[in-house]
Motif scaffolding. Structure first.
Motif, PDB file in Angstrom:
ATOM      1  N   VAL A 134       0.840  -1.195   0.000  1.00 61.58           N
ATOM      2  CA  VAL A 134       0.000   0.000   0.000  1.00 61.58           C
ATOM      3  C   VAL A 134       0.875   1.245   0.000  1.00 61.58           C
ATOM      4  CG1 VAL A 134      -1.833   1.244   1.200  1.00 61.58           C
ATOM      5  CG2 VAL A 134      -1.783  -1.243   1.258  1.00 61.58           C
ATOM      6  N   PRO A 135       0.681   2.149  -0.962  1.00 61.54           N
ATOM      7  CA  PRO A 135       1.476   3.390  -0.987  1.00 61.54           C
ATOM      8  C   PRO A 135       1.106   4.298   0.181  1.00 61.54           C
ATOM      9  CG  PRO A 135      -0.258   3.462  -2.647  1.00 61.54           C
ATOM     10  CD  PRO A 135      -0.274   2.069  -2.079  1.00 61.54           C
ATOM     11  N   ALA A 184       2.736   9.400  -7.848  1.00 54.87           N
ATOM     12  CA  ALA A 184       1.439   9.779  -7.290  1.00 54.87           C
ATOM     13  C   ALA A 184       1.536  10.531  -5.975  1.00 54.87           C
ATOM     14  CB  ALA A 184       0.587   8.528  -7.090  1.00 54.87           C
ATOM     15  N   LYS A 185       2.660  11.177  -5.718  1.00 55.07           N
ATOM     16  CA  LYS A 185       2.763  11.909  -4.462  1.00 55.07           C
ATOM     17  C   LYS A 185       1.907  13.166  -4.512  1.00 55.07           C
ATOM     18  CE  LYS A 185       7.295  10.334  -2.950  1.00 55.07           C
ATOM     19  NZ  LYS A 185       8.661  10.729  -2.561  1.00 55.07           N
ATOM     20  N   LEU A 186       1.167  13.388  -3.431  1.00 53.28           N
ATOM     21  CA  LEU A 186       0.363  14.585  -3.330  1.00 53.28           C
ATOM     22  C   LEU A 186       1.259  15.734  -2.890  1.00 53.28           C
ATOM     23  CD1 LEU A 186      -2.741  13.103  -1.501  1.00 53.28           C
ATOM     24  CD2 LEU A 186      -2.405  13.443  -3.938  1.00 53.28           C
ATOM     25  N   THR A 187       1.247  16.821  -3.660  1.00 50.37           N
ATOM     26  CA  THR A 187       2.116  17.951  -3.357  1.00 50.37           C
ATOM     27  C   THR A 187       1.354  19.006  -2.583  1.00 50.37           C
ATOM     28  OG1 THR A 187       1.531  18.973  -5.467  1.00 50.37           O
ATOM     29  CG2 THR A 187       3.473  17.556  -5.440  1.00 50.37           C
ATOM     30  N   LEU A 188       2.081  19.730  -1.734  1.00 45.72           N
ATOM     31  CA  LEU A 188       1.496  20.798  -0.930  1.00 45.72           C
ATOM     32  C   LEU A 188       1.917  22.149  -1.484  1.00 45.72           C
ATOM     33  CD1 LEU A 188       2.150  19.351   2.634  1.00 45.72           C
ATOM     34  CD2 LEU A 188      -0.011  19.456   1.425  1.00 45.72           C
ATOM     35  N   ARG A 246      -3.372   6.872  -9.736  1.00 45.75           N
ATOM     36  CA  ARG A 246      -2.200   6.352 -10.437  1.00 45.75           C
ATOM     37  C   ARG A 246      -1.575   5.172  -9.701  1.00 45.75           C
ATOM     38  NH1 ARG A 246      -0.258  12.478 -11.442  1.00 45.75           N
ATOM     39  NH2 ARG A 246      -1.374  12.591  -9.461  1.00 45.75           N
ATOM     40  N   ASN A 247      -2.067   4.870  -8.494  1.00 44.90           N
ATOM     41  CA  ASN A 247      -1.574   3.710  -7.753  1.00 44.90           C
ATOM     42  C   ASN A 247      -2.404   2.460  -8.007  1.00 44.90           C
ATOM     43  OD1 ASN A 247      -1.191   6.114  -5.271  1.00 44.90           O
ATOM     44  ND2 ASN A 247       0.551   5.111  -6.214  1.00 44.90           N
ATOM     45  N   PHE A 273      -7.850  -4.479 -23.221  1.00 43.93           N
ATOM     46  CA  PHE A 273      -9.143  -4.421 -22.540  1.00 43.93           C
ATOM     47  C   PHE A 273      -8.942  -4.679 -21.045  1.00 43.93           C
ATOM     48  CE2 PHE A 273     -10.235  -5.476 -26.911  1.00 43.93           C
ATOM     49  CZ  PHE A 273     -11.268  -4.580 -27.166  1.00 43.93           C
ATOM     50  N   PRO A 274      -9.164  -3.661 -20.205  1.00 48.35           N
ATOM     51  CA  PRO A 274      -8.922  -3.829 -18.766  1.00 48.35           C
ATOM     52  C   PRO A 274      -9.981  -4.700 -18.109  1.00 48.35           C
ATOM     53  CG  PRO A 274      -9.871  -1.670 -19.211  1.00 48.35           C
ATOM     54  CD  PRO A 274      -9.625  -2.308 -20.547  1.00 48.35           C
ATOM     55  N   LEU A 275      -9.531  -5.490 -17.133  1.00 51.81           N
ATOM     56  CA  LEU A 275     -10.447  -6.300 -16.336  1.00 51.81           C
ATOM     57  C   LEU A 275     -10.708  -5.554 -15.033  1.00 51.81           C
ATOM     58  CD1 LEU A 275      -8.875  -9.857 -16.788  1.00 51.81           C
ATOM     59  CD2 LEU A 275     -10.744  -8.816 -18.085  1.00 51.81           C
ATOM     60  N   TYR A 276     -11.884  -4.956 -14.916  1.00 48.97           N
ATOM     61  CA  TYR A 276     -12.181  -4.169 -13.720  1.00 48.97           C
ATOM     62  C   TYR A 276     -12.384  -5.052 -12.482  1.00 48.97           C
ATOM     63  CZ  TYR A 276     -12.713  -0.345 -17.005  1.00 48.97           C
ATOM     64  OH  TYR A 276     -12.473   0.598 -17.974  1.00 48.97           O
ATOM     65  N   SER A 277     -12.517  -6.344 -12.701  1.00 48.01           N
ATOM     66  CA  SER A 277     -12.612  -7.265 -11.564  1.00 48.01           C
ATOM     67  C   SER A 277     -11.232  -7.643 -11.032  1.00 48.01           C
ATOM     68  CB  SER A 277     -13.364  -8.538 -11.979  1.00 48.01           C
ATOM     69  OG  SER A 277     -12.688  -9.189 -13.046  1.00 48.01           O
ATOM     70  N   HIS A 278     -10.152  -7.130 -11.657  1.00 48.64           N
ATOM     71  CA  HIS A 278      -8.786  -7.460 -11.241  1.00 48.64           C
ATOM     72  C   HIS A 278      -7.985  -6.188 -10.962  1.00 48.64           C
ATOM     73  CE1 HIS A 278      -9.887 -11.388 -12.752  1.00 48.64           C
ATOM     74  NE2 HIS A 278      -8.771 -11.894 -12.289  1.00 48.64           N
ATOM     75  N   PRO A 279      -8.427  -5.371  -9.993  1.00 48.12           N
ATOM     76  CA  PRO A 279      -7.590  -4.215  -9.618  1.00 48.12           C
ATOM     77  C   PRO A 279      -6.407  -4.679  -8.790  1.00 48.12           C
ATOM     78  CG  PRO A 279      -9.503  -4.342  -8.181  1.00 48.12           C
ATOM     79  CD  PRO A 279      -9.672  -5.438  -9.207  1.00 48.12           C
ATOM     80  N   ILE A 280      -5.277  -4.004  -8.934  1.00 43.94           N
ATOM     81  CA  ILE A 280      -4.088  -4.394  -8.176  1.00 43.94           C
ATOM     82  C   ILE A 280      -3.339  -3.149  -7.700  1.00 43.94           C
ATOM     83  CG2 ILE A 280      -3.798  -6.565  -9.444  1.00 43.94           C
ATOM     84  CD1 ILE A 280      -1.534  -5.303 -10.982  1.00 43.94           C
ATOM     85  N   PHE A 281      -2.624  -3.299  -6.590  1.00 45.19           N
ATOM     86  CA  PHE A 281      -1.612  -2.348  -6.159  1.00 45.19           C
ATOM     87  C   PHE A 281      -0.276  -2.905  -6.615  1.00 45.19           C
ATOM     88  CE2 PHE A 281      -4.184  -0.848  -2.231  1.00 45.19           C
ATOM     89  CZ  PHE A 281      -4.790   0.139  -2.996  1.00 45.19           C
TER      90      PHE A 281
END
Length: 584
Positions: free
Chosen positions: A425-426, A458-462, A432-433, A442-450
């Protein structure tokens, strides 16, 4: 026979008792001198009818929500039938009764004994005929049946109380069970990561991905952790090409790689085995085999020993049987080499081999790796597509349906609790993670992965100059909960928060900053509410709820606190579960 099965038998036998009593009552009513006892017959019949209805209510409460409505009606109309013996239903009822399961069984057994004895006292009927004298004797001695009727009444009343109290406590027990499951999953996820990494010591720097799954496990009070671990299965994706062979400067290098899917299961840890018999004349204390290890498992492990090892152990009486077994565990595999040697056709039940985590606190934990296939067939070529790409409508990806969005929201939020604090887990969650396995684009939406060890984009900037007073307000939030709230909004509305951004004038927060995302999220929340009230409530709790104020405590901080995890499950994940189940 389980207590629930016995309840079905009793439920079916009480009407037979009532029919027999009605037959007696009809015979007695024909005799003038016995008419005064007819009212007592009706009272006895009515009491049995009441107890039958009460017992049926108990059975209905136990079955409610556990079986489909069509099957529910069939089971109630045919008590004690085949459906009452279904193992899946039996386990769900045991889970519902919790620690009262044994008491329930004992109580319904006593009720059955009372009904059986009452049936015996009524006596057998010869060709459906009973003499007037026998009816008379039964009526005169009706008081001798009061003790049995009282046992039936008290027993069913106790069953009602047990059932009602346990059903009331079921929601809180489910939350606690999930908390225990999350603790086990976090430990085993860390172990699996170490085992997979050790099996890829080839210098190729493979990327790893863990499939996000909706996991639920009916944990009983007597269940031990080992049984739960061995019942779990995990799916992983391993990049087939080395990072060296791809451009590390390309932030999309994950999409340019091909991936292999594998299924990993924990191998039951061998129980301690007894030491060999000591020389004669010495007094010792012996220990028997553990019941948790079956004789078949022991036989299989021992048979793997070579003749040389056996001979050495006999010559050296200090060698224990346990060391004999452990020395002959299947050798570990190198997954990289295994993928290169494996044929494009692989049986799903034919394992690649064993991988081991040597860094566990106790004995090394070993896992068996299988190809993640349905049956046998050619292995497809998998690539990855990020959720970010799909939300930005790049290329021509299949749009995410409403039901798929609900599923993804549920499985992502659930997995944050399941495996947070692990390498999978990031630190900050973003679209983007989250990736999807894709076949031919063709993406398989039943197979999400980290994915672990990919380029961190994907760092959130301040803001560089946090002069606004709202900065400290937002930064006081639990980071993972806050980023989950952002992601849930993006999933429901099908757009990134950057695309939905508001306040682009002078003095606005930089695009992609935490404050920009927070302001945009608050602005679009009414749109989420129009889609689903449960979903909106879950999002608001992630952004501004009391969960953030309780993230610190004596038992830890953030989601490391078990109590906070339980609150997030009941206050966020449970609401998303309702939406997903209602969308079926």
């Amino acid at each position: 026979m389980s207590g629930f099965e016995v309840a079905g038998v009793v439920l079916g036998s009480i009407p037979l008792l009532i029919s027999a009593l009605e037959y007696y009552s009809q015979g007695v009513s024909t005799l003038q001198k016995w008419r005064k006892y007819e009212r007592e017959f009706r009272c006895l019949i009515r009491n049995l009818q009441i107890e039958r209805v009460k017992l049926q209510n108990v059975c209905e409460k136990l079955l409610n929500g556990l079986v489909p409505l069509s099957k529910f009606e069939t089971m109630i109309k045919s008590p004690g039938g085949e459906e009452w013996r279904t193992e899946s239903i039996q386990r769900k009822i045991r889970q519902r009764l919790w620690e009262a399961c044994d008491v329930f069984d004992q109580t319904i057994q006593d009720v059955k004994l009372a009904t059986d004895e009452l049936q015996q006292r009524l006596g057998s009927q010869n060709d459906g005929k009973v003499s007037e004298l026998r009816r008379g004797i039964f009526t005169l001695r009706r008081s001798t049946y009061d003790d049995l009727l009282q046992r039936i009444k008290e027993g069913i009343s106790n069953l009602e109380n047990l059932t009602d109290r346990n059903i009331e406590l079921e929601p809180s027990r489910k939350v606690r069970s999930q908390g225990k499951l999350f603790h086990i999953l976090r430990n085993i996820s860390n172990s699996l990561y170490r085992a997979l990494r050790s099996s890829l010591a080839c210098g190729c720097q493979h990327d790893l991905g863990v499939k996000l799954e909706r996991r639920s496990f009916d944990i009983m009070p007597a269940d031990d952790e080992e049984r739960i671990i061995c019942a779990l299965a995990f799916q992983f994706a391993v990049s087939s090409l080395s990072k060296i062979e791809t451009s590390l400067q390309d932030p999309k290098h994950l999409s340019t790689q091909t991936w292999q899917k594998v299924l990993v299961k924990a191998t039951p840890s061998p129980s301690p085995l007894p030491s060999p018999l000591p020389p004669k004349g010495k007094k010792t204390v012996s220990f028997g085999f553990s019941h948790s290890m079956s004789s078949s498992t022991t036989t299989t492990l021992v048979k793997t020993a070579t003749h040389t090892t056996v001979s050495n152990s006999i010559c050296n009486p200090t060698t224990t049987m346990a060391s004999l077994v452990l020395s002959n565990i299947n050798p570990t595999i190198n997954l990289c080499q295994t993928f290169q040697k494996t044929s494009s056709f692989q049986q799903a039940d034919s394992p690649y081999g064993v991988i081991i985590d040597q860094q566990t606190a106790q004995a090394p934990r070993q896992y068996t790796v299988y190809p993640s296939l349905q049956g046998s067939g050619a292995m497809p070529i998998w690539t990855l597509i990020s959720l970010r790409e799909i939300l930005e409508h790049k290329d021509r990806h299949i749009p995410i349906s409403y039901r798929d969005r609900l599923y993804l929201a549920l499985v992502i939020s659930s997995n944050i609790l399941q495996i947070h604090g692990t390498p999978w887990v990031p630190d900050t969650l973003d679209s983007r993670n989250v990736f999807f396995l894709a076949n031919n684009g063709f993406p398989l939406y039943s197979h999400p992965i980290f994915v672990k060890n990919h380029e961190d984009v994907a760092k959130l900037t301040l803001p560089s100059s946090p002069s606004d007073g709202g900065v400290a307000f937002v930064l006081d939030r639990e980071p993972k909960l806050l980023s989950l709230g952002f992601l849930l909004i993006e999933l429901m509305l099908g757009q990134t928060l950057d695309a939905l951004r508001v306040g682009t004038g002078p003095g606005s927060f930089p695009e992609g900053s935490l404050l920009s995302k927070y302001v945009t999220a608050q602005h679009v929340l009414p749109r989420v509410r129009t889609e689903s009230l449960n979903y909106w409530t879950a999002v608001t709790r992630c952004l501004d709820g009391d969960l953030h104020t309780r993230r610190n405590g004596p038992d830890g901080t953030g989601l490391d606190r078990e109590s906070l995890c339980e609150e997030v499950y009941s206050g966020v994940v449970a609401l998303l579960e309702k939406d997903y189940e209602n969308s079926c």
